[in-house]
Design a protein around this motif. Structure first.
Motif, PDB file in Angstrom:
ATOM      1  N   ILE A   4       0.868  -1.009   0.228  1.00 18.85           N
ATOM      2  CA  ILE A   4       0.079  -0.012   0.076  1.00 18.85           C
ATOM      3  C   ILE A   4       0.940   1.285   0.100  1.00 18.85           C
ATOM      4  O   ILE A   4       1.960   1.428   0.673  1.00 18.85           O
ATOM      5  CB  ILE A   4      -0.847   0.015   1.095  1.00 18.85           C
ATOM      6  N   GLU A   5       0.738   1.927  -0.820  1.00 10.51           N
ATOM      7  CA  GLU A   5       1.309   3.500  -1.065  1.00 10.51           C
ATOM      8  C   GLU A   5       0.224   4.542  -1.002  1.00 10.51           C
ATOM      9  O   GLU A   5      -0.795   4.425  -1.204  1.00 10.51           O
ATOM     10  CB  GLU A   5       2.015   3.617  -2.230  1.00 10.51           C
ATOM     11  N   ILE A   6       0.679   5.595  -0.174  1.00  2.98           N
ATOM     12  CA  ILE A   6      -0.053   6.529   0.309  1.00  2.98           C
ATOM     13  C   ILE A   6       0.449   7.943  -0.563  1.00  2.98           C
ATOM     14  O   ILE A   6       1.652   8.133  -0.790  1.00  2.98           O
ATOM     15  CB  ILE A   6       0.065   7.166   1.625  1.00  2.98           C
ATOM     16  N   ALA A   7      -0.658   8.364  -1.547  1.00  6.98           N
ATOM     17  CA  ALA A   7      -0.431   9.660  -2.124  1.00  6.98           C
ATOM     18  C   ALA A   7      -0.460  10.914  -1.537  1.00  6.98           C
ATOM     19  O   ALA A   7      -1.364  11.082  -0.583  1.00  6.98           O
ATOM     20  CB  ALA A   7      -1.062   9.530  -3.338  1.00  6.98           C
ATOM     21  N   THR A   8       0.641  11.648  -1.374  1.00  6.62           N
ATOM     22  CA  THR A   8       0.622  12.934  -0.602  1.00  6.62           C
ATOM     23  C   THR A   8       0.039  13.964  -1.685  1.00  6.62           C
ATOM     24  O   THR A   8      -0.105  13.746  -2.790  1.00  6.62           O
ATOM     25  CB  THR A   8       2.006  13.462  -0.235  1.00  6.62           C
ATOM     26  N   LYS A   9      -0.304  15.207  -1.065  1.00  3.68           N
ATOM     27  CA  LYS A   9      -0.867  16.262  -1.680  1.00  3.68           C
ATOM     28  C   LYS A   9       0.221  16.670  -3.136  1.00  3.68           C
ATOM     29  O   LYS A   9       0.098  16.883  -4.211  1.00  3.68           O
ATOM     30  CB  LYS A   9      -0.811  17.367  -1.025  1.00  3.68           C
ATOM     31  N   LEU A  46       1.299   8.181 -15.840  1.00  2.00           N
ATOM     32  CA  LEU A  46       1.275   8.697 -14.544  1.00  2.00           C
ATOM     33  C   LEU A  46       2.712   8.524 -13.747  1.00  2.00           C
ATOM     34  O   LEU A  46       2.639   9.203 -12.443  1.00  2.00           O
ATOM     35  CB  LEU A  46       0.131   8.251 -13.782  1.00  2.00           C
ATOM     36  N   LYS A  47       3.698   7.798 -14.281  1.00  3.09           N
ATOM     37  CA  LYS A  47       4.683   7.348 -13.731  1.00  3.09           C
ATOM     38  C   LYS A  47       4.627   6.921 -12.091  1.00  3.09           C
ATOM     39  O   LYS A  47       4.918   7.419 -11.378  1.00  3.09           O
ATOM     40  CB  LYS A  47       5.656   8.841 -13.409  1.00  3.09           C
ATOM     41  N   ILE A  48       3.714   5.914 -12.119  1.00  2.00           N
ATOM     42  CA  ILE A  48       3.385   5.154 -10.915  1.00  2.00           C
ATOM     43  C   ILE A  48       3.895   3.720 -10.868  1.00  2.00           C
ATOM     44  O   ILE A  48       4.214   3.283 -12.299  1.00  2.00           O
ATOM     45  CB  ILE A  48       1.954   5.373 -10.524  1.00  2.00           C
ATOM     46  N   SER A  49       3.875   3.020  -9.769  1.00  2.00           N
ATOM     47  CA  SER A  49       4.395   1.657  -9.785  1.00  2.00           C
ATOM     48  C   SER A  49       3.111   0.939 -10.259  1.00  2.00           C
ATOM     49  O   SER A  49       2.056   1.191 -10.195  1.00  2.00           O
ATOM     50  CB  SER A  49       5.038   1.405  -8.550  1.00  2.00           C
ATOM     51  N   PRO A  50       3.543  -0.530 -10.461  1.00  5.74           N
ATOM     52  CA  PRO A  50       2.252  -1.297 -10.634  1.00  5.74           C
ATOM     53  C   PRO A  50       1.428  -1.638  -9.476  1.00  5.74           C
ATOM     54  O   PRO A  50       0.039  -1.732  -9.552  1.00  5.74           O
ATOM     55  CB  PRO A  50       2.965  -2.707 -10.951  1.00  5.74           C
ATOM     56  N   GLY A  51       2.022  -1.575  -8.465  1.00  8.52           N
ATOM     57  CA  GLY A  51       1.411  -1.359  -6.985  1.00  8.52           C
ATOM     58  C   GLY A  51       0.412  -0.493  -6.706  1.00  8.52           C
ATOM     59  O   GLY A  51      -0.871  -0.459  -6.278  1.00  8.52           O
ATOM     60  N   THR A  52       0.762   0.944  -7.069  1.00  3.81           N
ATOM     61  CA  THR A  52      -0.061   2.104  -6.870  1.00  3.81           C
ATOM     62  C   THR A  52      -1.088   1.979  -8.149  1.00  3.81           C
ATOM     63  O   THR A  52      -2.396   2.436  -7.693  1.00  3.81           O
ATOM     64  CB  THR A  52       0.668   3.243  -7.363  1.00  3.81           C
ATOM     65  N   LEU A  53      -1.003   1.634  -9.291  1.00  6.11           N
ATOM     66  CA  LEU A  53      -2.110   1.313 -10.312  1.00  6.11           C
ATOM     67  C   LEU A  53      -3.038   0.081  -9.718  1.00  6.11           C
ATOM     68  O   LEU A  53      -4.401   0.467  -9.641  1.00  6.11           O
ATOM     69  CB  LEU A  53      -1.534   0.875 -11.525  1.00  6.11           C
ATOM     70  N   GLN A  54      -2.630  -0.736  -8.960  1.00  5.68           N
ATOM     71  CA  GLN A  54      -3.426  -1.636  -8.489  1.00  5.68           C
ATOM     72  C   GLN A  54      -4.225  -1.248  -7.463  1.00  5.68           C
ATOM     73  O   GLN A  54      -5.441  -1.648  -7.373  1.00  5.68           O
ATOM     74  CB  GLN A  54      -2.604  -3.153  -8.153  1.00  5.68           C
ATOM     75  N   ASN A  55      -3.492  -0.541  -6.674  1.00  6.25           N
ATOM     76  CA  ASN A  55      -4.416   0.232  -5.452  1.00  6.25           C
ATOM     77  C   ASN A  55      -5.595   1.031  -5.966  1.00  6.25           C
ATOM     78  O   ASN A  55      -6.675   1.229  -5.477  1.00  6.25           O
ATOM     79  CB  ASN A  55      -3.448   0.860  -4.493  1.00  6.25           C
ATOM     80  N   LEU A  56      -5.185   1.790  -6.945  1.00  2.73           N
ATOM     81  CA  LEU A  56      -6.358   2.731  -7.606  1.00  2.73           C
ATOM     82  C   LEU A  56      -7.348   1.980  -8.109  1.00  2.73           C
ATOM     83  O   LEU A  56      -8.591   2.415  -7.897  1.00  2.73           O
ATOM     84  CB  LEU A  56      -5.597   3.388  -8.634  1.00  2.73           C
ATOM     85  N   ARG A  57      -7.030   0.905  -8.588  1.00  8.25           N
ATOM     86  CA  ARG A  57      -8.341  -0.237  -9.018  1.00  8.25           C
ATOM     87  C   ARG A  57      -8.932  -0.854  -8.097  1.00  8.25           C
ATOM     88  O   ARG A  57     -10.025  -0.825  -7.880  1.00  8.25           O
ATOM     89  CB  ARG A  57      -7.806  -1.178  -9.861  1.00  8.25           C
ATOM     90  N   VAL A  58      -8.313  -1.248  -7.033  1.00  4.35           N
ATOM     91  CA  VAL A  58      -8.777  -1.910  -6.038  1.00  4.35           C
ATOM     92  C   VAL A  58      -9.888  -1.206  -5.180  1.00  4.35           C
ATOM     93  O   VAL A  58     -11.034  -1.398  -4.801  1.00  4.35           O
ATOM     94  CB  VAL A  58      -7.855  -2.515  -5.021  1.00  4.35           C
TER      95      VAL A  58
END
Length: 93
Positions: A4-9, A46-58
């Motif tokens: 899990i990754e948290i996106a900051t402002k 978006l320059k994001i990791s596979p995990g971040t993309l998965q989190n956005l889906r989930v």
């Protein structure tokens, strides 16, 4: 929880700036943005990791469609996320 990754402002602001730059490049080349993007295209854009993309889906942030083993994302949905993030940032200031 692992993965899990948290996106900051600041992360959202930087992502928005990168997307705007990419859109401008695309518009200057005369290409129209693709309507459907594959996972690797969204990650690169978006320059994001596979995990971040998965989190956005989930978590339901980024709607997707799975056809066979390939996941597709609507370009418009990605833009909506940026608009929503932009509004949240403005509201928080």
């Amino acid at each position: 929880m692992a993965g899990i990754e948290i996106a900051t402002k600041q992360d959202l602001i930087e992502m928005e700036e990168r997307l705007i730059r990419e859109m401008r490049k695309s518009n200057q080349s005369g290409e129209e943005p693709k309507r459907l993007l594959k996972s690797y295209q969204v990650k690169n854009l978006l320059k994001i990791s596979p995990g971040t993309l998965q989190n956005l889906r989930v978590n339901g942030t980024l709607p997707f469609t799975r056809v066979g083993g390939i996941i597709y994302y609507k370009y418009e949905d990605i833009m909506k996320i940026f608009e929503q993030a932009k509004e949240k940032i403005k509201a928080g200031q």
